[in-house]
Motif scaffolding. Structure first.
Motif, PDB file in Angstrom:
ATOM      1  N   ALA A  40       0.833  -1.206   0.000  1.00 38.61           N
ATOM      2  CA  ALA A  40       0.000   0.000   0.000  1.00 38.61           C
ATOM      3  C   ALA A  40       0.867   1.255   0.000  1.00 38.61           C
ATOM      4  CB  ALA A  40      -0.933  -0.011   1.214  1.00 38.61           C
ATOM      5  N   VAL A  41       1.923   1.257   0.797  1.00 43.55           N
ATOM      6  CA  VAL A  41       2.830   2.404   0.833  1.00 43.55           C
ATOM      7  C   VAL A  41       3.523   2.555  -0.521  1.00 43.55           C
ATOM      8  CG1 VAL A  41       4.973   3.284   1.855  1.00 43.55           C
ATOM      9  CG2 VAL A  41       3.177   2.353   3.326  1.00 43.55           C
ATOM     10  N   ALA A  42       3.953   1.448  -1.098  1.00 45.05           N
ATOM     11  CA  ALA A  42       4.616   1.492  -2.408  1.00 45.05           C
ATOM     12  C   ALA A  42       3.688   2.064  -3.473  1.00 45.05           C
ATOM     13  CB  ALA A  42       5.101   0.095  -2.801  1.00 45.05           C
ATOM     14  N   HIS A  43       2.419   1.676  -3.447  1.00 43.51           N
ATOM     15  CA  HIS A  43       1.457   2.192  -4.417  1.00 43.51           C
ATOM     16  C   HIS A  43       1.171   3.672  -4.175  1.00 43.51           C
ATOM     17  CE1 HIS A  43       0.274  -1.189  -6.949  1.00 43.51           C
ATOM     18  NE2 HIS A  43       0.626  -1.925  -5.916  1.00 43.51           N
ATOM     19  N   GLU A  44       1.105   4.073  -2.930  1.00 43.96           N
ATOM     20  CA  GLU A  44       0.906   5.492  -2.622  1.00 43.96           C
ATOM     21  C   GLU A  44       2.103   6.302  -3.133  1.00 43.96           C
ATOM     22  OE1 GLU A  44      -0.748   9.047  -1.394  1.00 43.96           O
ATOM     23  OE2 GLU A  44      -1.699   7.074  -1.600  1.00 43.96           O
ATOM     24  N   ASN A  45       3.309   5.775  -2.937  1.00 37.14           N
ATOM     25  CA  ASN A  45       4.502   6.459  -3.435  1.00 37.14           C
ATOM     26  C   ASN A  45       4.504   6.534  -4.962  1.00 37.14           C
ATOM     27  OD1 ASN A  45       5.397   6.871  -0.839  1.00 37.14           O
ATOM     28  ND2 ASN A  45       6.778   5.112  -0.845  1.00 37.14           N
ATOM     29  N   ALA A  46       4.016   5.487  -5.618  1.00 36.92           N
ATOM     30  CA  ALA A  46       3.928   5.499  -7.082  1.00 36.92           C
ATOM     31  C   ALA A  46       2.942   6.579  -7.543  1.00 36.92           C
ATOM     32  CB  ALA A  46       3.513   4.128  -7.609  1.00 36.92           C
ATOM     33  N   ALA A  47       1.842   6.716  -6.842  1.00 41.04           N
ATOM     34  CA  ALA A  47       0.864   7.753  -7.185  1.00 41.04           C
ATOM     35  C   ALA A  47       1.474   9.141  -7.011  1.00 41.04           C
ATOM     36  CB  ALA A  47      -0.391   7.598  -6.318  1.00 41.04           C
ATOM     37  N   LYS A  48       2.206   9.332  -5.930  1.00 44.05           N
ATOM     38  CA  LYS A  48       2.855  10.626  -5.695  1.00 44.05           C
ATOM     39  C   LYS A  48       3.919  10.904  -6.758  1.00 44.05           C
ATOM     40  CE  LYS A  48       2.042  10.682  -0.726  1.00 44.05           C
ATOM     41  NZ  LYS A  48       2.652  10.578   0.613  1.00 44.05           N
ATOM     42  N   CYS A  49       4.612   9.857  -7.164  1.00 47.58           N
ATOM     43  CA  CYS A  49       5.625   9.973  -8.214  1.00 47.58           C
ATOM     44  C   CYS A  49       4.972  10.472  -9.508  1.00 47.58           C
ATOM     45  CB  CYS A  49       6.289   8.607  -8.426  1.00 47.58           C
ATOM     46  SG  CYS A  49       7.582   8.569  -9.695  1.00 47.58           S
ATOM     47  N   LEU A  50       3.854   9.861  -9.878  1.00 47.70           N
ATOM     48  CA  LEU A  50       3.138  10.281 -11.089  1.00 47.70           C
ATOM     49  C   LEU A  50       2.605  11.701 -10.949  1.00 47.70           C
ATOM     50  CD1 LEU A  50       1.269   6.939 -11.838  1.00 47.70           C
ATOM     51  CD2 LEU A  50       3.130   7.943 -13.205  1.00 47.70           C
ATOM     52  N   LYS A  54       6.620  12.774 -12.979  1.00 42.87           N
ATOM     53  CA  LYS A  54       7.634  11.838 -13.468  1.00 42.87           C
ATOM     54  C   LYS A  54       6.982  10.838 -14.421  1.00 42.87           C
ATOM     55  CE  LYS A  54      10.359  12.329  -9.297  1.00 42.87           C
ATOM     56  NZ  LYS A  54      10.898  11.686  -8.101  1.00 42.87           N
ATOM     57  N   SER A  55       7.807  10.248 -15.267  1.00 47.92           N
ATOM     58  CA  SER A  55       7.271   9.325 -16.266  1.00 47.92           C
ATOM     59  C   SER A  55       6.772   8.032 -15.631  1.00 47.92           C
ATOM     60  CB  SER A  55       8.348   8.991 -17.303  1.00 47.92           C
ATOM     61  OG  SER A  55       9.324   8.128 -16.748  1.00 47.92           O
ATOM     62  N   ASP A  56       5.890   7.367 -16.363  1.00 44.86           N
ATOM     63  CA  ASP A  56       5.352   6.085 -15.916  1.00 44.86           C
ATOM     64  C   ASP A  56       6.487   5.074 -15.713  1.00 44.86           C
ATOM     65  OD1 ASP A  56       2.994   4.562 -15.239  1.00 44.86           O
ATOM     66  OD2 ASP A  56       3.284   3.453 -17.111  1.00 44.86           O
ATOM     67  N   ALA A  57       7.464   5.106 -16.595  1.00 45.74           N
ATOM     68  CA  ALA A  57       8.591   4.161 -16.500  1.00 45.74           C
ATOM     69  C   ALA A  57       9.386   4.381 -15.217  1.00 45.74           C
ATOM     70  CB  ALA A  57       9.495   4.301 -17.717  1.00 45.74           C
ATOM     71  N   VAL A  58       9.638   5.637 -14.864  1.00 45.93           N
ATOM     72  CA  VAL A  58      10.390   5.955 -13.646  1.00 45.93           C
ATOM     73  C   VAL A  58       9.608   5.515 -12.413  1.00 45.93           C
ATOM     74  CG1 VAL A  58      11.209   7.872 -12.205  1.00 45.93           C
ATOM     75  CG2 VAL A  58      11.706   7.842 -14.653  1.00 45.93           C
ATOM     76  N   CYS A  59       8.320   5.832 -12.395  1.00 48.18           N
ATOM     77  CA  CYS A  59       7.485   5.494 -11.236  1.00 48.18           C
ATOM     78  C   CYS A  59       7.299   3.989 -11.095  1.00 48.18           C
ATOM     79  CB  CYS A  59       6.141   6.211 -11.336  1.00 48.18           C
ATOM     80  SG  CYS A  59       6.313   8.021 -11.302  1.00 48.18           S
ATOM     81  N   GLU A  60       7.186   3.296 -12.226  1.00 46.81           N
ATOM     82  CA  GLU A  60       7.043   1.841 -12.180  1.00 46.81           C
ATOM     83  C   GLU A  60       8.318   1.189 -11.658  1.00 46.81           C
ATOM     84  OE1 GLU A  60       6.529  -1.498 -15.482  1.00 46.81           O
ATOM     85  OE2 GLU A  60       4.793  -0.149 -15.338  1.00 46.81           O
ATOM     86  N   LYS A  61       9.459   1.726 -12.040  1.00 51.85           N
ATOM     87  CA  LYS A  61      10.740   1.192 -11.557  1.00 51.85           C
ATOM     88  C   LYS A  61      10.843   1.378 -10.044  1.00 51.85           C
ATOM     89  CE  LYS A  61      15.610   1.097 -12.687  1.00 51.85           C
ATOM     90  NZ  LYS A  61      16.645   1.559 -13.606  1.00 51.85           N
ATOM     91  N   GLN A  62      10.418   2.541  -9.557  1.00 54.40           N
ATOM     92  CA  GLN A  62      10.408   2.812  -8.116  1.00 54.40           C
ATOM     93  C   GLN A  62       9.483   1.828  -7.408  1.00 54.40           C
ATOM     94  OE1 GLN A  62       9.556   6.928  -6.905  1.00 54.40           O
ATOM     95  NE2 GLN A  62       8.360   6.135  -5.199  1.00 54.40           N
ATOM     96  N   LEU A  63       8.318   1.608  -7.988  1.00 53.05           N
ATOM     97  CA  LEU A  63       7.349   0.673  -7.417  1.00 53.05           C
ATOM     98  C   LEU A  63       7.942  -0.728  -7.322  1.00 53.05           C
ATOM     99  CD1 LEU A  63       4.361   0.107  -6.517  1.00 53.05           C
ATOM    100  CD2 LEU A  63       3.901  -0.371  -8.925  1.00 53.05           C
TER     101      LEU A  63
END
Length: 82
Positions: A40-50, A54-63
């Motif tokens: 859940a935290v990882a997904h929240e961080n991905a949402a904040k990244c987007l 930031k690009s989808d590729a960058v945020c997905e890599k972070q996730l």
């Protein structure tokens, strides 16, 4: 008034059962809950990244990094449409 009383008794019974049930969680259930919280935290961080533009590729890599060893699959245990 009688229906209201029955409703309150039903709600109270459900609440008591929920509390009693939560106390009896075994170690496997506790570990599963912890994994869900990490995801859940990882997904929240991905949402904040987007949201930060930031690009989808960058945020997905972070996730993927945040979920490594916790989730199944490349999408952190969750896949949805884009």
């Amino acid at each position: 008034m009688k229906n209201w009383t029955l409703t309150l008794i039903g709600i109270a019974s459900a609440a008591i059962f929920s509390v009693a049930h939560a106390v009896e969680l075994d170690q496997a259930a506790k570990e599963d809950i912890a994994r869900h919280r990490v995801m859940a935290v990882a997904h929240e961080n991905a949402a904040k990244c987007l949201e930060a533009g930031k690009s989808d590729a960058v945020c997905e890599k972070q996730l993927q990094l945040e979920c490594k060893g916790v989730a199944i699959g490349k999408f952190c245990g969750m896949k949805h449409q884009h």
